[in-house]
Each structure stands twice: as structure tokens, then as C-alpha cells.
Design a protein around this motif. Sequence first.
Motif, PDB file in Angstrom:
ATOM      1  N   MET A 146       0.849  -1.151   0.000  1.00  0.00           N
ATOM      2  CA  MET A 146       0.000   0.000   0.000  1.00  0.00           C
ATOM      3  C   MET A 146       0.902   1.222   0.000  1.00  0.00           C
ATOM      4  SD  MET A 146      -3.061   1.093   2.555  1.00  0.00           S
ATOM      5  CE  MET A 146      -4.092  -0.180   1.953  1.00  0.00           C
ATOM      6  N   PRO A 147       0.904   1.972  -1.077  1.00  0.00           N
ATOM      7  CA  PRO A 147       1.743   3.171  -1.158  1.00  0.00           C
ATOM      8  C   PRO A 147       1.301   4.236  -0.147  1.00  0.00           C
ATOM      9  CG  PRO A 147       0.969   2.499  -3.327  1.00  0.00           C
ATOM     10  CD  PRO A 147       0.221   1.684  -2.318  1.00  0.00           C
ATOM     11  N   ILE A 148       2.254   4.897   0.455  1.00  0.00           N
ATOM     12  CA  ILE A 148       1.917   5.938   1.434  1.00  0.00           C
ATOM     13  C   ILE A 148       1.686   7.286   0.764  1.00  0.00           C
ATOM     14  CG2 ILE A 148       3.056   4.791   3.345  1.00  0.00           C
ATOM     15  CD1 ILE A 148       5.415   6.690   2.944  1.00  0.00           C
ATOM     16  N   ASP A 149       1.931   7.362  -0.547  1.00  0.00           N
ATOM     17  CA  ASP A 149       1.739   8.628  -1.256  1.00  0.00           C
ATOM     18  C   ASP A 149       0.323   8.800  -1.802  1.00  0.00           C
ATOM     19  OD1 ASP A 149       1.651   6.886  -3.376  1.00  0.00           O
ATOM     20  OD2 ASP A 149       3.439   7.662  -4.380  1.00  0.00           O
ATOM     21  N   GLY A 150      -0.606   7.927  -1.408  1.00  0.00           N
ATOM     22  CA  GLY A 150      -1.991   8.066  -1.812  1.00  0.00           C
ATOM     23  C   GLY A 150      -2.385   7.270  -3.042  1.00  0.00           C
ATOM     24  N   ARG A 151      -1.413   6.654  -3.727  1.00  0.00           N
ATOM     25  CA  ARG A 151      -1.768   5.819  -4.879  1.00  0.00           C
ATOM     26  C   ARG A 151      -2.563   4.609  -4.403  1.00  0.00           C
ATOM     27  NH1 ARG A 151       3.202   3.759  -7.191  1.00  0.00           N
ATOM     28  NH2 ARG A 151       4.143   4.308  -5.217  1.00  0.00           N
ATOM     29  N   SER A 152      -3.250   3.984  -5.340  1.00  0.00           N
ATOM     30  CA  SER A 152      -4.060   2.818  -5.012  1.00  0.00           C
ATOM     31  C   SER A 152      -3.181   1.641  -4.606  1.00  0.00           C
ATOM     32  CB  SER A 152      -4.903   2.405  -6.215  1.00  0.00           C
ATOM     33  OG  SER A 152      -5.808   3.416  -6.546  1.00  0.00           O
ATOM     34  N   PRO A 153      -3.657   0.844  -3.640  1.00  0.00           N
ATOM     35  CA  PRO A 153      -2.900  -0.358  -3.267  1.00  0.00           C
ATOM     36  C   PRO A 153      -2.900  -1.364  -4.413  1.00  0.00           C
ATOM     37  CG  PRO A 153      -4.915  -0.153  -1.955  1.00  0.00           C
ATOM     38  CD  PRO A 153      -4.848   1.023  -2.850  1.00  0.00           C
ATOM     39  N   ALA A 154      -1.852  -2.161  -4.464  1.00  0.00           N
ATOM     40  CA  ALA A 154      -1.730  -3.190  -5.495  1.00  0.00           C
ATOM     41  C   ALA A 154      -1.216  -4.463  -4.843  1.00  0.00           C
ATOM     42  CB  ALA A 154      -0.770  -2.736  -6.588  1.00  0.00           C
ATOM     43  N   PRO A 155      -1.725  -5.642  -5.250  1.00  0.00           N
ATOM     44  CA  PRO A 155      -1.240  -6.895  -4.655  1.00  0.00           C
ATOM     45  C   PRO A 155       0.190  -7.199  -5.082  1.00  0.00           C
ATOM     46  CG  PRO A 155      -2.803  -7.330  -6.418  1.00  0.00           C
ATOM     47  CD  PRO A 155      -2.775  -5.844  -6.229  1.00  0.00           C
ATOM     48  N   LEU A 156       0.948  -7.792  -4.165  1.00  0.00           N
ATOM     49  CA  LEU A 156       2.309  -8.221  -4.489  1.00  0.00           C
ATOM     50  C   LEU A 156       2.303  -9.562  -5.210  1.00  0.00           C
ATOM     51  CD1 LEU A 156       4.348  -7.299  -1.279  1.00  0.00           C
ATOM     52  CD2 LEU A 156       4.479  -6.248  -3.525  1.00  0.00           C
ATOM     53  N   VAL A 157       1.349 -10.421  -4.857  1.00  0.00           N
ATOM     54  CA  VAL A 157       1.243 -11.737  -5.496  1.00  0.00           C
ATOM     55  C   VAL A 157      -0.204 -11.984  -5.893  1.00  0.00           C
ATOM     56  CG1 VAL A 157       3.228 -12.767  -4.324  1.00  0.00           C
ATOM     57  CG2 VAL A 157       0.993 -12.919  -3.282  1.00  0.00           C
ATOM     58  N   GLN A 158      -0.378 -12.735  -6.951  1.00  0.00           N
ATOM     59  CA  GLN A 158      -1.721 -13.057  -7.430  1.00  0.00           C
ATOM     60  C   GLN A 158      -2.215 -14.391  -6.870  1.00  0.00           C
ATOM     61  OE1 GLN A 158      -3.517 -10.865  -9.234  1.00  0.00           O
ATOM     62  NE2 GLN A 158      -1.782  -9.476  -9.059  1.00  0.00           N
ATOM     63  N   GLU A 159      -1.287 -15.215  -6.383  1.00  0.00           N
ATOM     64  CA  GLU A 159      -1.661 -16.537  -5.885  1.00  0.00           C
ATOM     65  C   GLU A 159      -2.030 -16.478  -4.410  1.00  0.00           C
ATOM     66  OE1 GLU A 159       1.718 -19.168  -6.013  1.00  0.00           O
ATOM     67  OE2 GLU A 159       3.026 -17.614  -5.262  1.00  0.00           O
ATOM     68  N   TYR A 160      -2.574 -17.574  -3.913  1.00  0.00           N
ATOM     69  CA  TYR A 160      -2.923 -17.684  -2.505  1.00  0.00           C
ATOM     70  C   TYR A 160      -1.670 -17.463  -1.661  1.00  0.00           C
ATOM     71  CZ  TYR A 160      -4.544 -19.704   1.880  1.00  0.00           C
ATOM     72  OH  TYR A 160      -4.871 -19.904   3.196  1.00  0.00           O
ATOM     73  N   SER A 161      -1.773 -16.589  -0.656  1.00  0.00           N
ATOM     74  CA  SER A 161      -0.621 -16.308   0.199  1.00  0.00           C
ATOM     75  C   SER A 161      -1.120 -15.854   1.566  1.00  0.00           C
ATOM     76  CB  SER A 161       0.261 -15.228  -0.420  1.00  0.00           C
ATOM     77  OG  SER A 161      -0.502 -14.063  -0.704  1.00  0.00           O
TER      78      SER A 161
ATOM     79  N   GLU B 193       8.778  -4.941  -5.597  1.00  0.00           N
ATOM     80  CA  GLU B 193       8.363  -4.678  -6.976  1.00  0.00           C
ATOM     81  C   GLU B 193       7.482  -5.794  -7.530  1.00  0.00           C
ATOM     82  OE1 GLU B 193      11.775  -4.636  -6.151  1.00  0.00           O
ATOM     83  OE2 GLU B 193      11.692  -2.487  -5.732  1.00  0.00           O
ATOM     84  N   ALA B 194       7.033  -6.699  -6.659  1.00  0.00           N
ATOM     85  CA  ALA B 194       6.165  -7.828  -7.026  1.00  0.00           C
ATOM     86  C   ALA B 194       6.864  -8.832  -7.937  1.00  0.00           C
ATOM     87  CB  ALA B 194       4.858  -7.341  -7.660  1.00  0.00           C
ATOM     88  N   ILE B 195       8.174  -8.980  -7.761  1.00  0.00           N
ATOM     89  CA  ILE B 195       8.959  -9.956  -8.525  1.00  0.00           C
ATOM     90  C   ILE B 195       9.315 -11.108  -7.584  1.00  0.00           C
ATOM     91  CG2 ILE B 195      11.119 -10.349  -9.775  1.00  0.00           C
ATOM     92  CD1 ILE B 195      11.051  -7.295 -10.411  1.00  0.00           C
ATOM     93  N   ALA B 196       9.081 -12.336  -8.045  1.00  0.00           N
ATOM     94  CA  ALA B 196       9.416 -13.497  -7.215  1.00  0.00           C
ATOM     95  C   ALA B 196      10.895 -13.461  -6.858  1.00  0.00           C
ATOM     96  CB  ALA B 196       9.077 -14.778  -7.958  1.00  0.00           C
ATOM     97  N   ARG B 197      11.200 -13.679  -5.580  1.00  0.00           N
ATOM     98  CA  ARG B 197      12.592 -13.708  -5.116  1.00  0.00           C
ATOM     99  C   ARG B 197      12.978 -15.159  -4.899  1.00  0.00           C
ATOM    100  NH1 ARG B 197      15.942 -14.242  -0.869  1.00  0.00           N
ATOM    101  NH2 ARG B 197      17.539 -12.690  -0.491  1.00  0.00           N
ATOM    102  N   PRO B 198      14.123 -15.567  -5.429  1.00  0.00           N
ATOM    103  CA  PRO B 198      14.560 -16.957  -5.229  1.00  0.00           C
ATOM    104  C   PRO B 198      14.808 -17.249  -3.747  1.00  0.00           C
ATOM    105  CG  PRO B 198      15.947 -15.830  -6.848  1.00  0.00           C
ATOM    106  CD  PRO B 198      15.047 -14.800  -6.254  1.00  0.00           C
TER     107      PRO B 198
END
Length: 138
Positions: free
Chosen positions: A1-16, A47-52
Amino acid sequence: MPIDGRSPAPLVQEYSVDPVWAPDGRFVIYSGPDIGTTFSVKAVTTEAIARPLPALSLTRGARHLTFLRGGRALVFLRGEIEHKDLWLIDMETGAEQQLTHLAPDFHIRDFDISPDGREVVLERVQERSDVVLLDLPQ
């Protein structure tokens, strides 16, 4: 959730579930879906990129994960559903180390570790009951 007022975005699309942020804030680890009696542990960057991560599959009742060594190690519960011990995995090498060797009747539900890793608190489950039927004369 960005603190600058932008809309929240999910980090992952799968069940977590049960996310834990790395101490440096660059990624979060989380538990995936239960497949039978196990689930996998995964990570994603801000950045919503899978980390190894080293491959890590755990049994139900072991979702609590804690970082140590500045985020270079992860402590978790591993074992059968009814009996687990504390384990540590090196996040870079994947080397694992068993930290406790608890008695078979010592059932841990949860744990907490001090930030310096020197003290551990275990939540122990004990199921003991005596059921007695008293047949009193009338």
C-alpha cells in the motif's frame, strides 16, 4: 500500500498467507496454499517480482517464520503435524540446521525469538485430562 496516496496493489496473485517482511524491507516471505498436509514458502520483492529462496516445504501448524542474522537466516518449525522442532535455514546457501531436539511428547504450537537470537519462547500444548464419573447415591 503506497503511502503517497496511490491505489494499493497486490504483491502476489496466488494464494498467500502469514507474510513476514525481511529486516531490510526489500522482500516478504509468505506461506503458499496447503497441498495435502504441506505448504511451500515463497518470497516476493517490493516490486512484485518473485525472489529466489532455498526450497522450503513445511507441514501444517508450522506457518510461523522468523528472520535472524539480519535477514540472512530463517527460523521455522519442522516435523510431523503433532511434533516439531525449531530449524534454521541459511537464505543464501540453503544449508539447514536443527536447533532443538525436543522430546516426542513436547508439542510446540508457536514460538518467538528475541531480535539477537539468544532467547526463545515456546508455546507448548499439553493435552491432559482426567475424566471421572461419580455415581452418587440419591
